[in-house]
Design a protein around this motif. Sequence first.
Motif, PDB file in Angstrom:
ATOM      1  N   VAL A 103       0.583   8.307  13.045  1.00  0.00           N
ATOM      2  CA  VAL A 103      -0.481   7.431  12.772  1.00  0.00           C
ATOM      3  C   VAL A 103      -0.188   5.955  12.742  1.00  0.00           C
ATOM      4  CG1 VAL A 103      -2.151   7.230  10.762  1.00  0.00           C
ATOM      5  CG2 VAL A 103      -0.749   9.486  11.108  1.00  0.00           C
ATOM      6  N   GLY A 104      -0.987   5.225  13.226  1.00  0.00           N
ATOM      7  CA  GLY A 104      -0.727   3.643  13.240  1.00  0.00           C
ATOM      8  C   GLY A 104      -0.742   2.995  11.976  1.00  0.00           C
ATOM      9  N   GLN A 105      -0.191   1.835  11.847  1.00  0.00           N
ATOM     10  CA  GLN A 105       0.089   1.115  10.378  1.00  0.00           C
ATOM     11  C   GLN A 105      -1.391   0.737   9.787  1.00  0.00           C
ATOM     12  OE1 GLN A 105       2.829  -2.151  10.694  1.00  0.00           O
ATOM     13  NE2 GLN A 105       4.572  -0.700  11.336  1.00  0.00           N
ATOM     14  N   ARG A 106      -2.277   0.563  10.683  1.00  0.00           N
ATOM     15  CA  ARG A 106      -3.586  -0.057  10.345  1.00  0.00           C
ATOM     16  C   ARG A 106      -4.482   1.213   9.561  1.00  0.00           C
ATOM     17  NH1 ARG A 106      -7.289  -3.070  14.675  1.00  0.00           N
ATOM     18  NH2 ARG A 106      -5.544  -4.537  14.487  1.00  0.00           N
ATOM     19  N   GLU A 107      -4.185   2.365  10.190  1.00  0.00           N
ATOM     20  CA  GLU A 107      -4.772   3.588   9.563  1.00  0.00           C
ATOM     21  C   GLU A 107      -4.006   3.992   8.429  1.00  0.00           C
ATOM     22  OE1 GLU A 107      -6.102   8.102  10.773  1.00  0.00           O
ATOM     23  OE2 GLU A 107      -5.109   6.824  12.347  1.00  0.00           O
ATOM     24  N   ILE A 108      -2.990   3.757   8.336  1.00  0.00           N
ATOM     25  CA  ILE A 108      -2.075   4.200   6.978  1.00  0.00           C
ATOM     26  C   ILE A 108      -2.489   3.220   6.104  1.00  0.00           C
ATOM     27  CG2 ILE A 108       0.059   4.316   5.871  1.00  0.00           C
ATOM     28  CD1 ILE A 108       1.258   5.228   8.498  1.00  0.00           C
ATOM     29  N   ALA A 109      -2.673   2.033   6.394  1.00  0.00           N
ATOM     30  CA  ALA A 109      -3.218   0.619   5.326  1.00  0.00           C
ATOM     31  C   ALA A 109      -4.379   1.213   4.959  1.00  0.00           C
ATOM     32  CB  ALA A 109      -3.042  -0.510   5.846  1.00  0.00           C
ATOM     33  N   GLN A 110      -5.278   1.636   5.711  1.00  0.00           N
ATOM     34  CA  GLN A 110      -6.530   2.011   5.101  1.00  0.00           C
ATOM     35  C   GLN A 110      -6.523   3.155   4.023  1.00  0.00           C
ATOM     36  OE1 GLN A 110      -9.558   2.440   8.181  1.00  0.00           O
ATOM     37  NE2 GLN A 110     -10.908   3.330   6.811  1.00  0.00           N
ATOM     38  N   LEU A 111      -5.816   3.970   4.480  1.00  0.00           N
ATOM     39  CA  LEU A 111      -5.686   5.307   3.645  1.00  0.00           C
ATOM     40  C   LEU A 111      -5.144   4.925   2.416  1.00  0.00           C
ATOM     41  CD1 LEU A 111      -5.843   8.662   3.804  1.00  0.00           C
ATOM     42  CD2 LEU A 111      -3.294   8.471   4.447  1.00  0.00           C
ATOM     43  N   TRP A 112      -4.013   3.928   2.240  1.00  0.00           N
ATOM     44  CA  TRP A 112      -3.352   3.894   1.126  1.00  0.00           C
ATOM     45  C   TRP A 112      -4.107   2.718   0.366  1.00  0.00           C
ATOM     46  CZ3 TRP A 112       2.372   3.661   3.061  1.00  0.00           C
ATOM     47  CH2 TRP A 112       2.781   4.910   3.482  1.00  0.00           C
ATOM     48  N   SER A 113      -4.946   1.689   1.052  1.00  0.00           N
ATOM     49  CA  SER A 113      -5.497   0.713   0.215  1.00  0.00           C
ATOM     50  C   SER A 113      -4.869  -0.301   0.039  1.00  0.00           C
ATOM     51  CB  SER A 113      -6.365   1.068  -1.123  1.00  0.00           C
ATOM     52  OG  SER A 113      -7.553   2.003  -0.994  1.00  0.00           O
ATOM     53  N   VAL A 114      -3.662  -0.581   1.158  1.00  0.00           N
ATOM     54  CA  VAL A 114      -2.932  -1.720   1.094  1.00  0.00           C
ATOM     55  C   VAL A 114      -2.890  -2.383   2.498  1.00  0.00           C
ATOM     56  CG1 VAL A 114      -1.384  -0.320  -0.544  1.00  0.00           C
ATOM     57  CG2 VAL A 114      -1.096  -0.220   1.933  1.00  0.00           C
ATOM     58  N   ASP A 115      -1.952  -3.461   2.503  1.00  0.00           N
ATOM     59  CA  ASP A 115      -2.095  -4.116   3.691  1.00  0.00           C
ATOM     60  C   ASP A 115      -0.964  -3.489   4.695  1.00  0.00           C
ATOM     61  OD1 ASP A 115       0.357  -5.202   2.692  1.00  0.00           O
ATOM     62  OD2 ASP A 115      -0.552  -7.013   1.873  1.00  0.00           O
ATOM     63  N   GLU A 116      -0.911  -3.988   5.806  1.00  0.00           N
ATOM     64  CA  GLU A 116       0.136  -3.384   6.663  1.00  0.00           C
ATOM     65  C   GLU A 116       1.473  -3.853   6.570  1.00  0.00           C
ATOM     66  OE1 GLU A 116      -1.072  -3.571  11.103  1.00  0.00           O
ATOM     67  OE2 GLU A 116      -3.191  -3.735  10.479  1.00  0.00           O
ATOM     68  N   ARG A 117       1.658  -4.856   5.802  1.00  0.00           N
ATOM     69  CA  ARG A 117       3.156  -5.341   5.544  1.00  0.00           C
ATOM     70  C   ARG A 117       3.768  -4.275   4.397  1.00  0.00           C
ATOM     71  NH1 ARG A 117       4.282 -11.340   3.346  1.00  0.00           N
ATOM     72  NH2 ARG A 117       3.698 -11.827   5.404  1.00  0.00           N
ATOM     73  N   THR A 118       2.941  -3.785   3.504  1.00  0.00           N
ATOM     74  CA  THR A 118       3.365  -2.783   2.466  1.00  0.00           C
ATOM     75  C   THR A 118       3.531  -1.462   3.268  1.00  0.00           C
ATOM     76  OG1 THR A 118       1.943  -3.766   0.743  1.00  0.00           O
ATOM     77  CG2 THR A 118       2.617  -1.620   0.581  1.00  0.00           C
TER      78      THR A 118
END
Length: 226
Positions: free
Chosen positions: A57-72
Motif C-alpha cells: 500500500v502506498g504512503q498516500r493511501e495509508i495516510a488517508q486510512l489513518w487520517s494523518v500526513d505522509e510524514r507520520t
Amino acid sequence: MFSTRPVGRGASARKYDLLTALGTYALSQSKHDQRRALRLMTLITARYNWARDELAVGQREIAQLWSVDERTVKREMAMFRAKGWLVVKRQGARGRVTQYGLGIDTLLEDTSTTWGCVGPDFELRMGQGTAEPDVVPLPVRGVVAPPDVSSGAEWSLAQALLHAEDPGTYASWIAALTRAERAGGRLTLRAPSRFHAAYVQTHLAGRLLTACQDVDSEVSELRIVT
C-alpha cells in the motif's frame, strides 16, 4: 503455536487470534503505543493479503486510512520495521510501492505477556496449539558437541538421545534448555526466553517427553518454564 502463515483450515480464527493478541497487548500500553497498534491493526484489517502474506500500500493511501500526513506514515512504518512487526519483502522503487510481510513470530513474542488477559483458553491455543508440525532447525555451524552425561540425570541422558537423533534441532532449541527441578513424575525444564519456551512447548514437547521416558519411565509430565 500460531501458524506463521494463517492460511488454510482454521485460518479465519487464527487471523482473529493475532488481532486479539495485538489489541490486548496495546490496551496494556501507553496511549501512544495504543494508537500505534491501532494503526497497524487497521492497516492489516483493511489491506493485508493473508493468502499471499503481503501488504503493498502506498504512503498516500495509508495516510488517508489513518487520517494523518505522509510524514507520520513514514515514521510509523519505520517504527514497525524496527520492532520487527513488519518485514520488507520487496523494496519500493519508482512506480512501485514497498511490499511488506507480517513479522508474526515477533508479534507473538511481544504480545505473549498479555495472552492470559484474554483467558486461559486463548493462552493455551496461542502457546500450545493442537499438533506438532515439522520443525525446521536453525542453521548450525560446525560440529555440535553432545551433552555431558556424567551426572546421570534423566535430562542429560534424554538430551544425548535427542542430539543423536537430530543434531540441528538439538543445537537450535534443545541445548539451551536446563533442568530446573523434578517433583515426582514431573520434570521441569527452563528455557532462556518466553518465545523459546512457547516454541519448544508447541513443536517439541512430545518428542522431549518421549526421550525422557526412554531413559526414566517414571517421568510422566514435562513442563517448560522461563
